[in-house]
Design a protein around this motif. Structure first.
Motif, short mmCIF file in Angstrom:
data_model
loop_
_atom_site.label_atom_id
_atom_site.label_comp_id
_atom_site.label_asym_id
_atom_site.label_seq_id
_atom_site.Cartn_x
_atom_site.Cartn_y
_atom_site.Cartn_z
N THR A 88 52.54 9.56 54.67
CA THR A 88 53.55 9.28 55.68
C THR A 88 52.93 9.43 57.06
O THR A 88 51.84 10.00 57.23
N PHE A 89 53.64 8.91 58.03
CA PHE A 89 53.19 8.99 59.42
C PHE A 89 53.00 10.44 59.84
O PHE A 89 51.96 10.82 60.39
N ILE A 93 49.24 12.50 60.80
CA ILE A 93 49.00 12.89 62.19
C ILE A 93 49.48 14.32 62.47
O ILE A 93 49.57 14.73 63.64
N ALA A 94 49.78 15.08 61.43
CA ALA A 94 50.17 16.50 61.57
C ALA A 94 51.35 16.67 62.51
O ALA A 94 51.32 17.47 63.45
N GLY A 95 52.39 15.88 62.26
CA GLY A 95 53.58 15.98 63.09
C GLY A 95 53.36 15.62 64.54
O GLY A 95 54.11 16.02 65.42
N LEU A 193 53.01 1.10 52.38
CA LEU A 193 53.26 2.53 52.53
C LEU A 193 54.78 2.72 52.55
O LEU A 193 55.44 2.39 53.54
N ARG A 194 55.31 3.21 51.45
CA ARG A 194 56.77 3.36 51.33
C ARG A 194 57.21 4.70 51.93
O ARG A 194 56.56 5.71 51.74
N GLY A 195 58.31 4.64 52.67
CA GLY A 195 58.80 5.84 53.33
C GLY A 195 57.87 6.35 54.40
O GLY A 195 57.77 7.56 54.63
N ALA A 206 55.94 0.44 55.65
CA ALA A 206 54.92 -0.15 56.52
C ALA A 206 53.85 -0.81 55.66
O ALA A 206 53.73 -0.52 54.46
N ALA A 207 53.08 -1.68 56.27
CA ALA A 207 51.92 -2.26 55.60
C ALA A 207 50.70 -1.39 55.89
O ALA A 207 50.50 -0.96 57.02
#
Length: 223
Positions: A88-89, A93-95, A193-195, A206-207
């Motif tokens: 996940t995003f 990126i560690a929040g 990339l789901r969720g 996202a792709a």
């Protein structure tokens, strides 16, 4: 002629420069202007920008109209496992703080590239991508990885699955305002990339996109 405008084109003179600490407050406001439907938990805030500059200053760029930030890009280095690509995003990126940055990571991860709405259509995003491409080549990284959102999918989600939509964008049958541009910038789709993150208008998926560095030299290869 208005101050800050090109005398012939009557357009703002935009420069791409390294992000500096004094840009952080303006970039926090920029995030909110650019992503009004994004879950606020995903916005990069002042404390995040300051963390990026402490951890990986070379990976941060800003587009300036005079002294005013009108665009930005934020990146970190990662050791990415393509055999287990899901993430996940917030995880990668560690929040928002980039404490997942690996100084020896062979891939540049693009966490954000954004331009104020009133400055779009001037090639600013293309120039920010070029700054990242140049960084990848200077550091001899394998390439860039990004999670590309799919703003056009909302018009098709009742008719097809997200992977089918992405395939049709890649084939040139559908234009997506983000993915189509990223493909033109040399990115390749490597999966879905789901969720990935939460956006009220764009959805959550996202792709997974990769830009391979064409100048990459493996260790031991002659320059």
């Amino acid at each position: 002629m208005k101050a800050g405008l090109h005398p012939q084109e009557d357009k703002p003179l935009i420069t791409i420069a390294p992000t500096r600490p004094e840009h952080a407050a303006a970039l926090e406001a920029l995030q909110q202007a650019v992503y009004p439907t994004l879950d606020p938990a995903h916005w990069l805030r002042r404390e995040h920008i300051e963390s990026h500059l402490r951890i990986f200053p070379a990976g941060q760029f800003v587009a300036l109209d005079g002294d005013r930030p009108v665009g930005m890009t934020a990146t970190l280095r990662v050791a990415y496992d393509f055999a287990q690509p899901d993430h996940t995003f917030d995880e990668i990126i560690a929040g928002g703080f980039f404490t997942t940055h690996d100084p020896q990571g062979p891939w540049l991860y693009g966490a954000d590239i954004s331009v104020l709405p009133e400055y779009r259509g001037q090639g600013i995003a293309r120039r920010l991508y070029a700054a990242r491409h140049g960084l990848v080549q200077r550091l001899n990284l394998r390439g860039q990885i990004i999670g590309g959102m799919l703003p056009g999918f909302r018009h098709y989600r009742d008719r097809m699955a997200v992977d089918a939509y992405v395939a049709r964008v890649v084939a040139g049958e559908i234009f997506d305002p983000t993915l189509s541009v990223q493909l033109r910038n040399g990115f390749e789709v490597r999966g879905i990339l789901r969720g990935y993150l939460h956006d009220a208008a764009l959805g959550d998926d996202a792709a997974l996109l990769v830009w391979p560095n064409p100048a990459y030299r493996s260790i031991g290869t002659a320059i």
